[in-house]
Design an enzyme around this catalytic site. Structure first.
Site, mmCIF file in Angstrom:
data_model
loop_
_atom_site.group_PDB
_atom_site.id
_atom_site.type_symbol
_atom_site.label_atom_id
_atom_site.label_comp_id
_atom_site.label_asym_id
_atom_site.label_seq_id
_atom_site.Cartn_x
_atom_site.Cartn_y
_atom_site.Cartn_z
ATOM 1 C CG PHE A 37 13.360 32.918 35.599
ATOM 2 C CD1 PHE A 37 14.456 32.278 36.149
ATOM 3 C CD2 PHE A 37 12.107 32.608 36.077
ATOM 4 C CE1 PHE A 37 14.298 31.341 37.164
ATOM 5 C CE2 PHE A 37 11.937 31.672 37.086
ATOM 6 C CZ PHE A 37 13.042 31.038 37.632
ATOM 7 C CG LEU A 38 12.125 39.417 33.185
ATOM 8 C CD1 LEU A 38 11.315 40.687 33.354
ATOM 9 C CD2 LEU A 38 11.731 38.676 31.936
ATOM 10 C CB ALA A 39 19.073 38.550 31.535
ATOM 11 C CD GLU A 40 21.395 44.088 35.449
ATOM 12 O OE1 GLU A 40 22.295 44.778 34.960
ATOM 13 O OE2 GLU A 40 21.378 43.722 36.626
ATOM 14 C CG LEU A 96 16.495 31.400 46.011
ATOM 15 C CD1 LEU A 96 16.472 30.991 47.478
ATOM 16 C CD2 LEU A 96 16.964 32.820 45.849
ATOM 17 C CG ASN A 99 19.508 33.824 39.662
ATOM 18 O OD1 ASN A 99 19.436 33.724 38.440
ATOM 19 N ND2 ASN A 99 18.862 34.750 40.322
ATOM 20 C CG LEU A 102 22.090 30.633 35.220
ATOM 21 C CD1 LEU A 102 21.088 31.762 35.026
ATOM 22 C CD2 LEU A 102 22.483 30.025 33.894
ATOM 23 C CB CYS A 151 19.731 38.139 40.912
ATOM 24 S SG CYS A 151 18.332 39.250 40.744
ATOM 25 C CG PHE A 152 24.148 35.406 39.437
ATOM 26 C CD1 PHE A 152 22.836 35.082 39.143
ATOM 27 C CD2 PHE A 152 25.074 35.359 38.418
ATOM 28 C CE1 PHE A 152 22.445 34.721 37.867
ATOM 29 C CE2 PHE A 152 24.694 34.992 37.137
ATOM 30 C CZ PHE A 152 23.388 34.672 36.859
#
Length: 168
Positions: A37-40, A96, A99, A102, A151-152
């Site tokens: 669950f890491l965001a850029e 899934l 994401n 979000l 990912c989304f």
């Protein structure tokens, strides 16, 4: 123990296990789902200040032991109450669904942005006001041209595929 760490389609852990067993029947493989669950741009901070860590395994003695081994590693920097043990399906599907939700938030604020452009409303003021509602919160309420990232879209399409497969 094999840990499925990447964001992959649901049931990937099951397929990995089938392939491993088909190629080596002498070894008992346990495949654990541990979605990231890491965001850029905030990956390191996300890792050390995780909202939650999912560790999914088979509901067997060896599956539970494999989950325990991975949980022991995470417990060195993640509080136990933020480590969620689930079955493999729940772990994979949770990524899934997170994401997709979000992406829905971003899509919603983008739609409101279009309305603001046609009226005298200011999207930043609207987003701030909405975000102050404790039931909603301010995350993922920045309007833009889309929701970007890799990912989304992939995860939403994966959920659509699963829903269609189960005729939902």
């Amino acid at each position: 123990i094999v840990v499925e760490k990447s964001t992959l389609p649901v049931r990937t852990a099951e397929k990995i296990k089938e392939i491993l067993i088909a190629n080596n029947k002498k070894v008992n493989f346990e495949v654990i789902s541990n979605p990231e669950f890491l965001a850029e741009g905030t990956a390191i901070n996300d890792l050390f200040k995780s909202d939650r860590v999912l560790v999914g395994g088979d509901n067997t003695e060896s599956g539970k032991n494999a989950v325990d081994k991975l949980v022991e590693i995470y417990q060195r920097w993640i509080p136990d109450n933020k480590i969620l043990r689930t079955n493999v399906w729940s772990s994979e599907l949770s990524k899934l669904v997170s994401n997709a939700m979000l992406a829905q938030r971003i899509s919603s604020i983008n739609s409101i942005s279009a309305l603001c452009e046609k009226t005298e409303a200011n999207i930043e003021e609207v987003a701030k006001a909405v975000g102050m509602d404790s039931r909603i919160g301010s995350s993922f309420l920045k309007s833009s041209i889309g929701f970007g990232g890799s990912c989304f879209k992939k995860d939403i399409l994966n959920l659509v595929y699963i829903a269609r497969k189960y005729k939902l």
